[in-house]
Design an enzyme around this catalytic site. Structure first.
Site, PDB file in Angstrom:
ATOM      1  N   GLY A  17       0.870  -1.177   0.000  1.00 29.33           N
ATOM      2  CA  GLY A  17       0.000   0.000   0.000  1.00 29.33           C
ATOM      3  C   GLY A  17       0.901   1.219   0.000  1.00 29.33           C
ATOM      4  O   GLY A  17       1.704   1.396   0.916  1.00 29.33           O
ATOM      5  N   ILE A  30      -0.509   6.775   4.022  1.00 29.72           N
ATOM      6  CA  ILE A  30       0.353   6.238   5.095  1.00 29.72           C
ATOM      7  C   ILE A  30       1.594   5.579   4.482  1.00 29.72           C
ATOM      8  O   ILE A  30       2.713   5.767   4.951  1.00 29.72           O
ATOM      9  CB  ILE A  30      -0.411   5.234   5.978  1.00 29.72           C
ATOM     10  CG1 ILE A  30      -1.604   5.923   6.644  1.00 29.72           C
ATOM     11  CG2 ILE A  30       0.514   4.658   7.050  1.00 29.72           C
ATOM     12  CD1 ILE A  30      -2.462   4.993   7.486  1.00 29.72           C
ATOM     13  N   ARG A  78     -11.335   5.724   5.558  1.00 34.05           N
ATOM     14  CA  ARG A  78     -12.667   6.258   5.855  1.00 34.05           C
ATOM     15  C   ARG A  78     -12.896   7.590   5.145  1.00 34.05           C
ATOM     16  O   ARG A  78     -11.961   8.318   4.840  1.00 34.05           O
ATOM     17  CB  ARG A  78     -12.782   6.534   7.369  1.00 34.05           C
ATOM     18  CG  ARG A  78     -12.940   5.329   8.210  1.00 34.05           C
ATOM     19  CD  ARG A  78     -13.512   5.742   9.529  1.00 34.05           C
ATOM     20  NE  ARG A  78     -12.508   6.088  10.519  1.00 34.05           N
ATOM     21  CZ  ARG A  78     -12.826   6.601  11.719  1.00 34.05           C
ATOM     22  NH1 ARG A  78     -14.075   6.856  12.006  1.00 34.05           N
ATOM     23  NH2 ARG A  78     -11.893   6.872  12.603  1.00 34.05           N
ATOM     24  N   THR A 110      -4.360  -1.548   8.056  1.00 30.86           N
ATOM     25  CA  THR A 110      -5.655  -1.412   7.389  1.00 30.86           C
ATOM     26  C   THR A 110      -6.835  -1.600   8.343  1.00 30.86           C
ATOM     27  O   THR A 110      -6.823  -2.506   9.185  1.00 30.86           O
ATOM     28  CB  THR A 110      -5.734  -2.449   6.246  1.00 30.86           C
ATOM     29  OG1 THR A 110      -4.633  -2.233   5.349  1.00 30.86           O
ATOM     30  CG2 THR A 110      -7.038  -2.358   5.484  1.00 30.86           C
ATOM     31  N   ASN A 111      -7.839  -0.744   8.208  1.00 35.37           N
ATOM     32  CA  ASN A 111      -9.030  -0.829   9.054  1.00 35.37           C
ATOM     33  C   ASN A 111     -10.129  -1.694   8.442  1.00 35.37           C
ATOM     34  O   ASN A 111     -10.157  -1.846   7.219  1.00 35.37           O
ATOM     35  CB  ASN A 111      -9.607   0.594   9.238  1.00 35.37           C
ATOM     36  CG  ASN A 111      -9.107   1.280  10.488  1.00 35.37           C
ATOM     37  OD1 ASN A 111      -8.798   0.617  11.473  1.00 35.37           O
ATOM     38  ND2 ASN A 111      -9.012   2.578  10.438  1.00 35.37           N
ATOM     39  N   ARG A 127      -2.108   9.753  20.823  1.00 34.48           N
ATOM     40  CA  ARG A 127      -3.131  10.824  20.870  1.00 34.48           C
ATOM     41  C   ARG A 127      -3.447  11.153  22.323  1.00 34.48           C
ATOM     42  O   ARG A 127      -3.462  12.319  22.726  1.00 34.48           O
ATOM     43  CB  ARG A 127      -4.392  10.388  20.135  1.00 34.48           C
ATOM     44  CG  ARG A 127      -4.228  10.375  18.630  1.00 34.48           C
ATOM     45  CD  ARG A 127      -5.380   9.724  17.904  1.00 34.48           C
ATOM     46  NE  ARG A 127      -5.243   9.943  16.459  1.00 34.48           N
ATOM     47  CZ  ARG A 127      -5.844   9.211  15.530  1.00 34.48           C
ATOM     48  NH1 ARG A 127      -6.623   8.189  15.899  1.00 34.48           N
ATOM     49  NH2 ARG A 127      -5.664   9.466  14.246  1.00 34.48           N
ATOM     50  N   HIS A 186      -9.504  -1.093  18.262  1.00 35.58           N
ATOM     51  CA  HIS A 186      -9.303   0.241  17.676  1.00 35.58           C
ATOM     52  C   HIS A 186     -10.652   0.780  17.222  1.00 35.58           C
ATOM     53  O   HIS A 186     -10.898   1.008  16.056  1.00 35.58           O
ATOM     54  CB  HIS A 186      -8.331   0.150  16.497  1.00 35.58           C
ATOM     55  CG  HIS A 186      -8.013   1.472  15.880  1.00 35.58           C
ATOM     56  ND1 HIS A 186      -7.589   2.570  16.597  1.00 35.58           N
ATOM     57  CD2 HIS A 186      -8.032   1.861  14.575  1.00 35.58           C
ATOM     58  CE1 HIS A 186      -7.388   3.565  15.785  1.00 35.58           C
ATOM     59  NE2 HIS A 186      -7.642   3.179  14.550  1.00 35.58           N
TER      60      HIS A 186
HETATM   61  O1  TXD Z   1      -4.642   3.098  13.509  1.00 35.92           O
HETATM   62  C1  TXD Z   1      -4.973   2.555  12.446  1.00 35.92           C
HETATM   63  N1  TXD Z   1      -4.765   1.238  12.248  1.00 35.92           N
HETATM   64  C2  TXD Z   1      -5.629   3.392  11.360  1.00 35.92           C
HETATM   65  C3  TXD Z   1      -5.655   2.661  10.028  1.00 35.92           C
HETATM   66  C4  TXD Z   1      -5.087   4.756  11.250  1.00 35.92           C
HETATM   67  C5  TXD Z   1      -5.280   5.479  10.092  1.00 35.92           C
HETATM   68  C6  TXD Z   1      -5.701   4.852   8.804  1.00 35.92           C
HETATM   69  N2  TXD Z   1      -6.184   3.500   8.950  1.00 35.92           N
HETATM   70  C7  TXD Z   1      -6.402   2.720   7.730  1.00 35.92           C
HETATM   71  O2  TXD Z   1      -5.203   2.526   6.980  1.00 35.92           O
HETATM   72  C8  TXD Z   1      -7.348   3.333   6.746  1.00 35.92           C
HETATM   73  O3  TXD Z   1      -8.691   3.234   7.198  1.00 35.92           O
HETATM   74  C9  TXD Z   1      -7.080   2.501   5.530  1.00 35.92           C
HETATM   75  O4  TXD Z   1      -7.756   1.272   5.653  1.00 35.92           O
HETATM   76  C10 TXD Z   1      -5.559   2.229   5.637  1.00 35.92           C
HETATM   77  C11 TXD Z   1      -4.724   3.035   4.703  1.00 35.92           C
HETATM   78  O5  TXD Z   1      -4.973   4.389   4.886  1.00 35.92           O
HETATM   79  P1  TXD Z   1      -4.357   5.443   3.800  1.00 35.92           P
HETATM   80  O6  TXD Z   1      -4.745   6.798   4.265  1.00 35.92           O
HETATM   81  O7  TXD Z   1      -2.928   5.131   3.524  1.00 35.92           O
HETATM   82  O8  TXD Z   1      -5.232   5.068   2.508  1.00 35.92           O
HETATM   83  P2  TXD Z   1      -4.868   5.416   0.975  1.00 35.92           P
HETATM   84  O9  TXD Z   1      -4.096   6.680   0.881  1.00 35.92           O
HETATM   85  O10 TXD Z   1      -6.155   5.257   0.217  1.00 35.92           O
HETATM   86  O11 TXD Z   1      -3.880   4.209   0.570  1.00 35.92           O
HETATM   87  C12 TXD Z   1      -4.335   2.901   0.408  1.00 35.92           C
HETATM   88  C13 TXD Z   1      -3.575   2.321  -0.770  1.00 35.92           C
HETATM   89  C14 TXD Z   1      -3.918   2.987  -2.109  1.00 35.92           C
HETATM   90  O12 TXD Z   1      -2.732   3.496  -2.694  1.00 35.92           O
HETATM   91  C15 TXD Z   1      -4.527   1.870  -2.928  1.00 35.92           C
HETATM   92  O13 TXD Z   1      -4.179   1.911  -4.320  1.00 35.92           O
HETATM   93  C16 TXD Z   1      -3.902   0.653  -2.275  1.00 35.92           C
HETATM   94  O14 TXD Z   1      -3.927   0.944  -0.896  1.00 35.92           O
HETATM   95  N3  TXD Z   1      -4.623  -0.592  -2.515  1.00 35.92           N
HETATM   96  C17 TXD Z   1      -3.986  -1.764  -2.670  1.00 35.92           C
HETATM   97  N4  TXD Z   1      -2.669  -2.053  -2.623  1.00 35.92           N
HETATM   98  C18 TXD Z   1      -2.363  -3.355  -2.816  1.00 35.92           C
HETATM   99  N5  TXD Z   1      -3.265  -4.348  -3.035  1.00 35.92           N
HETATM  100  C19 TXD Z   1      -4.595  -4.055  -3.087  1.00 35.92           C
HETATM  101  N6  TXD Z   1      -5.509  -5.041  -3.318  1.00 35.92           N
HETATM  102  C20 TXD Z   1      -5.001  -2.711  -2.891  1.00 35.92           C
HETATM  103  N7  TXD Z   1      -6.217  -2.089  -2.868  1.00 35.92           N
HETATM  104  C21 TXD Z   1      -5.959  -0.792  -2.633  1.00 35.92           C
END
Ligand code: TXD
Length: 319
Positions: free
Chosen positions: A10, A14, A83, A120-121, A152, A176
């Site tokens: 990913g 993040i 989200r 991932t959430n 936080r 979480h």
């Molecule tokens: O404390 C925690 N665990 C949380 C988690 C804190 C903040 C964010 N939280 C979760 O992290 C959020 O709800 C998301 O589920 C993840 C990632 O957050 P981010 O802000 O990095 O999301 P983005 O910017 O959309 O990045 C996700 C990337 C994006 O580039 C997609 O193209 C890619 O994931 N993606 C994939 N990569 C590989 N394989 C697959 N199948 C795939 N699907 C999407």
């Protein structure tokens, strides 16, 4: 000795931040993996070019094939969707569970010896599913949430008391979710438990309750402000702290979603607890003694996690 290899599964908000921090900390060579073509390659090249500015010797590359994560020492998983305002973390379950299946199979095939940090959430269910799909040892798959929630909590306490964040130890346990459990008795400011701060008049009980409430809602507060996504700087810093403790065998005690097989009277799933992280991965779960009230809050948070896992099993009967 060869540099560590860190695979970021990913390369979004993040993932890109993780790559930048890992490079500046010279933690190891970084592979940014994503299904989006160009994004991991562009971010990898951009940060690689920055290494000549901050003077660290690491390589960064982007990838769209799991073969490129081969032999990774650490995998940090943010693949999925974040989200948007009005969405709960749980709303992401259906989409992100399918993503965890692909990621788990990719790690199983190409990086089975890695220490896997899931971000991932909805986190507590996704880390459980990722471990199931990957088949890695439970100690080598862990979830990042408690370090973020506790940071936080600590920041809000520092803001209120004026004490350095370096001298505040704050703990959140449980899932979480909005029912996470900020542990007031075990959290300290300058060594003083928060209950003592109230007794000594540093803050009122209402002010402390307000900080606990703001901690629980910390993710939603940022989603509402950003509107197009969720927090990424503090989540990335939190995962790097966990990865560093593994790579340098630091034995830090960090609140993480870890596999329980009897601790806290629970077994068979992941939830936020204090964990010793060293070269063996999640090496030991530490059990805080809890009052009846704390046990009830923890049990409620655990029930929420169990509900998410049950939902995963309905969606994917292979689990
Ligand atoms: O404390 C925690 N665990 C949380 C988690 C804190 C903040 C964010 N939280 C979760 O992290 C959020 O709800 C998301 O589920 C993840 C990632 O957050 P981010 O802000 O990095 O999301 P983005 O910017 O959309 O990045 C996700 C990337 C994006 O580039 C997609 O193209 C890619 O994931 N993606 C994939 N990569 C590989 N394989 C697959 N199948 C795939 N699907 C999407």
């Amino acid at each position: 000795m060869a540099r560590a290899k860190i695979a970021l599964i990913g390369a979004g908000m993040i993932g890109g931040t993780l790559a930048h921090i890992a490079a500046r900390e010279e933690l190891g060579d970084v592979i940014l993996f994503d299904i989006a073509e160009g994004v991991p390659q562009g971010k990898g090249l951009d940060i690689a070019e920055a290494t000549a500015v901050f003077g660290k010797d690491v390589s960064l590359k982007g990838a769209n094939a799991y073969e490129d994560i081969a032999g990774a020492d650490v995998c940090i998983v943010t693949a999925g969707v974040p989200r948007k305002p009005g969405m709960s973390r749980d709303d992401l379950l259906g989409i992100n569970l399918k993503v965890m299946k692909a990621v788990g199979e990719g790690i199983k095939a190409h990086a089975p010896d890695a220490f896997v940090i899931c971000i991932t959430n909805p986190l507590d269910a996704m880390v459980w599913a990722l471990r199931e799909f990957s088949g890695l040892p439970h100690a080598k798959v862990i979830g990042m949430a408690g370090v973020l929630d506790s940071s936080r909590f600590a920041y809000f306490l520092a803001e209120k008391t004026g004490v350095s964040v370096q001298d505040i130890h704050a703990w959140t346990l449980g899932g979480h979710g909005d029912d996470m459990v900020p542990m007031v008795r075990h959290s300290t400011v300058g060594g003083l438990p928060l209950t003592e701060l109230v007794a000594q008049g540093w803050m009122t009980q209402e002010e402390l309750d307000g900080i606990v409430k703001r901690t629980r809602g910390g993710g939603g507060e940022i989603v509402a402000l950003l509107k197009t996504g969720s927090a990424y700087y503090a989540p990335a810093e939190s995962a790097i702290a966990m990865a560093t403790s593994y790579l340098k065998d630091k034995k830090r005690v960090l609140p993480c979603a870890a596999w329980l097989d009897g601790q806290y009277g629970q077994k068979g799933f992941y939830v936020g607890v204090p964990v010793v992280i060293g070269a063996g991965g999640a090496e030991r779960v530490i059990e805080f003694p809890m009052t009846d009230d704390e046990k009830a809050m923890f049990a409620a948070s655990v029930a929420s996690v169990q509900g998410l896992i049950d939902a995963c099993k309905v969606i994917d009967p292979s689990l």
